[in-house]
Scaffold this motif. Structure first.
Motif, PDB file in Angstrom:
ATOM      1  N   ILE A 168     -28.281  28.688 131.829  1.00 42.92           N
ATOM      2  CA  ILE A 168     -28.606  29.914 132.571  1.00 42.92           C
ATOM      3  C   ILE A 168     -27.962  31.122 131.903  1.00 42.92           C
ATOM      4  N   GLU A 169     -26.695  31.003 131.516  1.00 40.74           N
ATOM      5  CA  GLU A 169     -25.989  32.107 130.857  1.00 40.74           C
ATOM      6  C   GLU A 169     -26.610  32.430 129.501  1.00 40.74           C
ATOM      7  N   ASP A 184     -29.761  31.967 128.613  1.00 44.23           N
ATOM      8  CA  ASP A 184     -31.037  32.632 128.866  1.00 44.23           C
ATOM      9  C   ASP A 184     -30.834  34.089 129.277  1.00 44.23           C
ATOM     10  N   ARG A 185     -29.839  34.352 130.105  1.00 41.89           N
ATOM     11  CA  ARG A 185     -29.532  35.734 130.504  1.00 41.89           C
ATOM     12  C   ARG A 185     -29.117  36.574 129.293  1.00 41.89           C
ATOM     13  N   PHE A 186     -28.278  35.987 128.452  1.00 42.45           N
ATOM     14  CA  PHE A 186     -27.828  36.699 127.251  1.00 42.45           C
ATOM     15  C   PHE A 186     -29.008  37.027 126.344  1.00 42.45           C
ATOM     16  N   GLN A 239     -32.104  37.356 127.068  1.00 41.01           N
ATOM     17  CA  GLN A 239     -32.972  38.356 127.698  1.00 41.01           C
ATOM     18  C   GLN A 239     -32.389  39.761 127.522  1.00 41.01           C
ATOM     19  N   SER A 240     -31.074  39.885 127.579  1.00 38.31           N
ATOM     20  CA  SER A 240     -30.467  41.207 127.404  1.00 38.31           C
ATOM     21  C   SER A 240     -30.308  41.563 125.927  1.00 38.31           C
TER      22      SER A 240
END
Length: 121
Positions: free
Chosen positions: A45-46, A48-50, A52-53
């Motif tokens: 999850i982390e 994927d968030r990274f 995306q940003s």
């Protein structure tokens, strides 16, 4: 819903073969299997968030025949990432060091590009 340790717990199905691998990895690291699985999921999850940003215009399309396909919405192109001279190479940038390569390095599929039989001397 059940609460354990002050957190809500949800039951999910995991394929036996996946569970067996996760359990073996947890045991090697001397972790509780449940805690190990939750840690691995949080890392995904982390990541994927990274991604995306870090590169919101990039997305993985797929992996086929030792080529990783990454869509670049900003350039309206698809980058093909593959192994060349033992390094990752991007056909869009004609480079071994670009945003597409950096993005690819965070993807688990990139490891498949390096899974080759050792060269015998």
């Amino acid at each position: 819903m059940v609460k354990r340790g002050g957190k809500e717990v949800v039951t999910v199905e995991i394929f036996k073969e996946t569970y067996d691998v996760m359990k073996a990895n947890a045991e090697k690291k001397r972790w509780n299997t449940k805690d190990y699985i939750n840690m691995v999921l949080m890392e995904v999850i982390e990541r994927d968030r990274f991604l995306q940003s870090y590169a919101p215009s990039l997305s993985k399309i797929g992996y086929e025949h030792n080529i990783l396909f990454i869509r670049d919405a900003k350039k309206s192109k698809t980058a093909e990432i593959y192994l060349r001279d033992r390094a990752l190479y991007c056909n869009v940038c004609d480079s071994k060091d670009c945003v597409h390569i950096h993005y690819a390095l965070a993807l688990p599929e990139t490891a498949k590009l390096f899974l080759r039989k050792p060269i015998r001397k």
